[in-house]
Scaffold this active site. Structure first.
Site, PDB file in Angstrom:
ATOM      1  N   CYS A   4       0.933  -1.217  -0.043  1.00  0.00           N
ATOM      2  CA  CYS A   4      -0.013   0.076   0.077  1.00  0.00           C
ATOM      3  C   CYS A   4       1.081   1.372   0.027  1.00  0.00           C
ATOM      4  CB  CYS A   4      -1.227  -0.036   1.128  1.00  0.00           C
ATOM      5  SG  CYS A   4      -1.805   1.543   1.443  1.00  0.00           S
ATOM      6  N   GLY A   5       0.375   2.299  -0.501  1.00  0.00           N
ATOM      7  CA  GLY A   5       1.222   3.545  -0.420  1.00  0.00           C
ATOM      8  C   GLY A   5       1.262   4.093   0.971  1.00  0.00           C
TER       9      GLY A   5
END
Length: 159
Positions: A35-36
């Site tokens: 995930c970012g």
């Protein structure tokens, strides 16, 4: 109702009662490895290092419900967290945090601390819940709230 009535499974598949954490301040987080926001693991580990000796725990619950950003097995998750971020706080078995199959602990967290505009659903990875020493939910933080922004709230509870 407190969080102590729930059971969770460790990454190794062992059942654990949340009662194990009675008397501690907790930060419960739904996590993901792809995930970012995954770099938040670094800040979470820094919080853990700073406060763990003061009866503080971070509990990480991987979830693959957001764009399938946690596809790994429990072993792969453990290895990723340790190798990339030096995670030493407890991580638990991958769970669902939304929907009919959401883990009962997360159903309780969402019901007790709704998000913005009263929404109960978890919006994304790295939603955080701060729990006091008595198992009560103090605050819910959005995924964008970085761990350093939570530090003062943790320190206040530990006094």
């Amino acid at each position: 109702m407190s969080i102590y009535q729930y059971q969770v499974n460790t990454l190794k598949g062992q059942k654990l009662s949340m009662e194990e954490y009675k008397g501690k301040v907790l930060l419960i987080v739904n996590t993901a490895s792809k995930c970012g926001l995954t770099p938040q693991y670094k800040g979470l580990q820094e919080l853990y290092d700073k406060f763990n000796d003061q009866s503080f725990e971070i509990l990480g619950f991987p979830s693959n419900q957001f764009a399938e950003q946690e596809p790994g097995s429990n072993d792969e998750i453990a290895e990723f967290c340790q190798m990339n971020y030096g995670v030493s706080f407890p991580m638990f078995e991958k769970i669902k945090v939304n929907g009919d199959e959401a883990h009962p602990l997360f159903k309780h967290l969402k019901d007790s601390a709704p998000g913005i505009l009263g929404s109960k659903a978890i919006k994304w990875n790295f939603t955080k819940f701060l729990i006091d020493q008595n198992g009560n939910i103090v605050k819910r933080y959005s995924p964008q709230t970085t761990p350093d922004k939570i530090e003062a709230d943790i320190a206040k509870l530990l006094k």
